[in-house]
Scaffold this motif. Structure first.
Motif, PDB file in Angstrom:
ATOM      1  N   TRP A  31       0.972  -1.271   0.570  1.00 15.50           N
ATOM      2  CA  TRP A  31      -0.189   0.346   0.162  1.00 15.50           C
ATOM      3  C   TRP A  31       0.652   1.789  -0.258  1.00 15.50           C
ATOM      4  N   ARG A  32       1.155   1.539  -0.958  1.00 15.03           N
ATOM      5  CA  ARG A  32       2.144   2.338  -1.108  1.00 15.03           C
ATOM      6  C   ARG A  32       1.831   4.549  -0.947  1.00 15.03           C
ATOM      7  N   GLY A  33       0.461   3.936  -1.219  1.00 12.72           N
ATOM      8  CA  GLY A  33      -0.307   5.524  -1.002  1.00 12.72           C
ATOM      9  C   GLY A  33      -0.463   5.668   0.811  1.00 12.72           C
ATOM     10  N   TYR A  34      -0.582   4.899   1.475  1.00  8.98           N
ATOM     11  CA  TYR A  34      -0.128   4.881   2.174  1.00  8.98           C
ATOM     12  C   TYR A  34       0.775   5.878   3.587  1.00  8.98           C
ATOM     13  N   THR A  35       0.369   7.003   4.259  1.00 10.53           N
ATOM     14  CA  THR A  35       0.925   7.634   5.209  1.00 10.53           C
ATOM     15  C   THR A  35       0.770   7.677   6.662  1.00 10.53           C
ATOM     16  N   VAL A  36       1.307   8.670   7.389  1.00 11.68           N
ATOM     17  CA  VAL A  36       0.957   8.745   8.439  1.00 11.68           C
ATOM     18  C   VAL A  36       0.132   8.691   9.032  1.00 11.68           C
ATOM     19  N   TYR A  37      -0.571   8.935   8.215  1.00 11.68           N
ATOM     20  CA  TYR A  37      -1.784  10.213   8.603  1.00 11.68           C
ATOM     21  C   TYR A  37      -2.973   8.656   8.134  1.00 11.68           C
ATOM     22  N   SER A  38      -2.967   7.900   7.287  1.00 12.79           N
ATOM     23  CA  SER A  38      -4.036   6.799   7.177  1.00 12.79           C
ATOM     24  C   SER A  38      -4.325   6.163   8.019  1.00 12.79           C
ATOM     25  N   TYR A  39      -4.868   5.313   7.982  1.00 18.24           N
ATOM     26  CA  TYR A  39      -6.455   4.669   8.980  1.00 18.24           C
ATOM     27  C   TYR A  39      -5.368   3.179   9.845  1.00 18.24           C
ATOM     28  N   SER A  40      -5.223   3.214  10.518  1.00 22.35           N
ATOM     29  CA  SER A  40      -4.533   1.864  11.276  1.00 22.35           C
ATOM     30  C   SER A  40      -6.015   1.663  12.615  1.00 22.35           C
ATOM     31  N   LYS A  41      -5.746   0.400  12.698  1.00 21.95           N
ATOM     32  CA  LYS A  41      -7.125  -0.453  13.428  1.00 21.95           C
ATOM     33  C   LYS A  41      -6.241   0.425  15.223  1.00 21.95           C
ATOM     34  N   ASP A  42      -5.470   0.120  15.543  1.00 22.78           N
ATOM     35  CA  ASP A  42      -4.809   0.891  16.632  1.00 22.78           C
ATOM     36  C   ASP A  42      -5.158   2.160  16.624  1.00 22.78           C
ATOM     37  N   LYS A  43      -5.299   3.173  15.743  1.00 23.91           N
ATOM     38  CA  LYS A  43      -5.641   4.756  15.676  1.00 23.91           C
ATOM     39  C   LYS A  43      -7.097   4.704  15.856  1.00 23.91           C
ATOM     40  N   LEU A  44      -7.771   3.943  15.488  1.00 25.30           N
ATOM     41  CA  LEU A  44      -9.361   3.747  15.726  1.00 25.30           C
ATOM     42  C   LEU A  44      -9.925   3.012  17.415  1.00 25.30           C
ATOM     43  N   ASN A  45      -9.338   2.396  17.162  1.00 32.32           N
ATOM     44  CA  ASN A  45      -8.634   1.669  19.045  1.00 32.32           C
ATOM     45  C   ASN A  45      -8.614   2.872  20.381  1.00 32.32           C
ATOM     46  N   LEU A  46      -8.067   3.480  19.852  1.00 36.83           N
ATOM     47  CA  LEU A  46      -7.775   4.961  20.899  1.00 36.83           C
ATOM     48  C   LEU A  46      -8.276   5.573  20.815  1.00 36.83           C
ATOM     49  N   ALA A  47      -8.889   6.165  18.870  1.00 37.38           N
ATOM     50  CA  ALA A  47      -9.842   7.190  18.975  1.00 37.38           C
ATOM     51  C   ALA A  47     -11.176   6.661  19.526  1.00 37.38           C
ATOM     52  N   GLU A  48     -11.525   5.376  19.966  1.00 32.73           N
ATOM     53  CA  GLU A  48     -12.785   5.196  20.779  1.00 32.73           C
ATOM     54  C   GLU A  48     -12.636   5.089  21.964  1.00 32.73           C
ATOM     55  N   THR A  49     -11.245   5.256  22.603  1.00 29.80           N
ATOM     56  CA  THR A  49     -11.243   5.020  24.171  1.00 29.80           C
ATOM     57  C   THR A  49     -12.988   6.240  24.612  1.00 29.80           C
ATOM     58  N   CYS A  50     -12.426   7.812  24.633  1.00 30.36           N
ATOM     59  CA  CYS A  50     -13.439   8.407  24.825  1.00 30.36           C
ATOM     60  C   CYS A  50     -13.622   9.690  23.647  1.00 30.36           C
ATOM     61  N   GLU A  51     -14.703  11.157  24.493  1.00 33.73           N
ATOM     62  CA  GLU A  51     -14.718  12.008  23.448  1.00 33.73           C
ATOM     63  C   GLU A  51     -13.536  12.559  22.916  1.00 33.73           C
ATOM     64  N   TYR A  52     -12.443  12.613  24.087  1.00 35.21           N
ATOM     65  CA  TYR A  52     -11.600  13.443  23.421  1.00 35.21           C
ATOM     66  C   TYR A  52     -10.356  13.202  23.087  1.00 35.21           C
ATOM     67  N   LEU A  53      -9.930  12.261  23.110  1.00 33.87           N
ATOM     68  CA  LEU A  53      -8.707  10.808  22.113  1.00 33.87           C
ATOM     69  C   LEU A  53      -9.891  11.187  20.118  1.00 33.87           C
ATOM     70  N   GLY A  54     -10.962  10.890  20.526  1.00 39.88           N
ATOM     71  CA  GLY A  54     -11.593  10.908  19.301  1.00 39.88           C
ATOM     72  C   GLY A  54     -11.229  11.870  19.159  1.00 39.88           C
ATOM     73  N   ARG A  55     -11.486  13.729  19.410  1.00 40.57           N
ATOM     74  CA  ARG A  55     -11.577  14.625  18.641  1.00 40.57           C
ATOM     75  C   ARG A  55     -10.428  15.176  18.585  1.00 40.57           C
ATOM     76  N   ALA A  56      -9.126  13.954  19.074  1.00 38.04           N
ATOM     77  CA  ALA A  56      -7.993  14.162  18.293  1.00 38.04           C
ATOM     78  C   ALA A  56      -7.531  13.689  17.534  1.00 38.04           C
ATOM     79  N   PHE A  57      -7.465  12.619  17.341  1.00 41.53           N
ATOM     80  CA  PHE A  57      -8.037  12.121  16.557  1.00 41.53           C
ATOM     81  C   PHE A  57      -8.964  12.371  15.478  1.00 41.53           C
ATOM     82  N   ALA A  58      -9.838  13.163  15.158  1.00 44.24           N
ATOM     83  CA  ALA A  58     -10.315  14.553  13.836  1.00 44.24           C
ATOM     84  C   ALA A  58      -9.090  15.497  13.863  1.00 44.24           C
ATOM     85  N   TYR A  59      -8.703  15.762  14.395  1.00 48.37           N
ATOM     86  CA  TYR A  59      -7.828  16.651  14.721  1.00 48.37           C
ATOM     87  C   TYR A  59      -6.420  16.143  14.173  1.00 48.37           C
TER      88      TYR A  59
END
Length: 392
Positions: A31-59
């Motif tokens: 997946w050569r188009g991937y960057t550090v900003y692209s999707y990963s399951k680990d990111k989403l798991n952290l973002a689901e933890t609470c509202e603040y981390l979800g907003r941080a993921f959006a940022y």
């Protein structure tokens, strides 16, 4: 004792670095188009933890999910996860694409209708069971949508969706509207969108039927800002047998018809630069010529591929004489006879119009034998290079 700190005490700028560290690591570079900003399951798991981390993921992802489009071919992200991303980042989305097949998910569409208020471009297809879902998207983003493209499923009648135009909300910023396989009876709903500048309208049709009748110019009359109008598979006809006053289209610059039936005269369009009548029919003698000759003098490109042929020597010469800026003329020439006198007169008119060898009139004609005669007579006069011939 100093209170224990957690991730929620960190500013978004620091959490952004943490999310980058959780980026998907593609060891084999599939997946050569991937960057550090692209999707990963680990990111989403952290973002689901609470509202603040979800907003941080959006940022962290604020520049990534500008286009909301789920593809069923994605092997690495589920519909549920993509819908969750939309719920977190939907406010930054500017475009939505959803169609039956590879680009459609009802779950994702519902998330877009709930979390994406700032969409500027929306594209979808209506079929038998998704009308209300796509309407929710339009209602959510009605104050930001500038481009709307949608059509109806017609390939399989049992999946064909019911008309939705009357349910679409007013969209004050809408500038570009495409309706593919439109029901003619709902075409007048277009009149609500007074700021439209570009309109594509294609009727529901089959190869076994003639185009459906519609008073196109009555439909579009209120659209005073319309610059580009494209019409496909419509019988353009008046509602009455009496002469009908057709209002001027003051802003129209490009008018294209394809596979239409022409049964009424065109309006005057003083700013028209391109008139393209392609693969259409008109059985009213002289109607196409009259419609062409009433246009403004800025016309630069004229394509008249209508049958039966209506242009003869006189009307051909009248077009060349009237439109001094004309540089492309595509016309059936069955009724036109090229002789030395006629060709000389055409060239003289072109010289009066300011046509030069560097900027000649391109004639695209449909009969090879007559082109040979045209070239023969051009070879006998000066300034022959004012005309460039092509055959289609």
């Amino acid at each position: 004792m100093e209170p224990q700190r957690t991730l929620t005490d960190l500013p978004f700028e620091v959490l952004d670095l943490i999310y980058k560290a959780l980026a998907f690591k593609d060891r084999y570079e599939y997946w050569r188009g991937y960057t550090v900003y692209s999707y990963s399951k680990d990111k989403l798991n952290l973002a689901e933890t609470c509202e603040y981390l979800g907003r941080a993921f959006a940022y962290h992802s604020r520049h990534v999910y500008k286009k909301a489009m789920y593809e069923n071919s994605y092997p690495f992200i589920s519909k549920r996860d993509y819908s969750l991303i939309i719920s977190l980042c939907g406010s930054t989305a500017e475009e939505y694409v959803g169609s039956p097949g590879c680009n459609w998910s009802a779950e994702v569409a519902q998330a877009v209708g709930q979390y994406c208020p700032n969409l500027q471009r929306v594209q979808f297809q209506v079929y038998f069971d998704n009308g209300e879902v796509v309407l929710s998207i339009l209602h959510k983003a009605k104050n930001s949508i500038r481009t709307l493209k949608f059509g109806y499923e017609t390939g399989r009648p049992l999946r064909m969706g019911a008309p939705i135009m009357h349910k679409i909300p007013d969209m004050p910023l809408l500038r570009n509207l495409t309706v593919d396989r439109c029901y003619n009876e709902e075409a007048y709903e277009i009149q609500r969108f007074l700021n439209i500048e570009e309109l594509y309208l294609c009727s529901v049709y089959t190869l076994r039927e003639d185009p459906k009748p519609l008073n196109l110019f009555k439909v579009c009359a209120p659209l005073k800002k319309l610059r580009l109008l494209t019409v496909v598979c419509i019988n353009i006809i008046s509602d009455t047998d009496e002469d009908e006053a057709i209002p001027e289209f003051p802003a129209l610059e490009h008018f294209k018809l394809s596979s239409c039936m022409i049964s009424m005269e065109f309006p005057s369009c003083p700013k028209l630069k391109i008139l393209d009548i392609g693969y259409s029919k008109c059985h009213i003698e002289g109607l196409v010529c009259r419609s062409v000759l009433k246009q403004g003098k800025d016309l630069e490109r004229l394509i008249v591929e209508s049958r039966p042929s209506q242009f003869d020597n006189d009307s051909f010469l009248e077009v060349v004489r009237r439109f001094r800026k004309l540089r492309h003329f595509d016309v059936p020439i069955r009724k036109i006879k090229f002789d030395l006198g006629f060709v000389t007169e055409v060239v003289n008119v072109l010289k009066e119009n300011g046509v030069t060898q560097e900027d000649p009139l391109e004639l695209e004609l449909d009969e090879v034998s007559k082109i040979h005669w045209l070239k023969h007579w051009l070879s006998n006069i000066s300034d022959a290079n004012l005309i460039k011939t092509r055959v289609y």
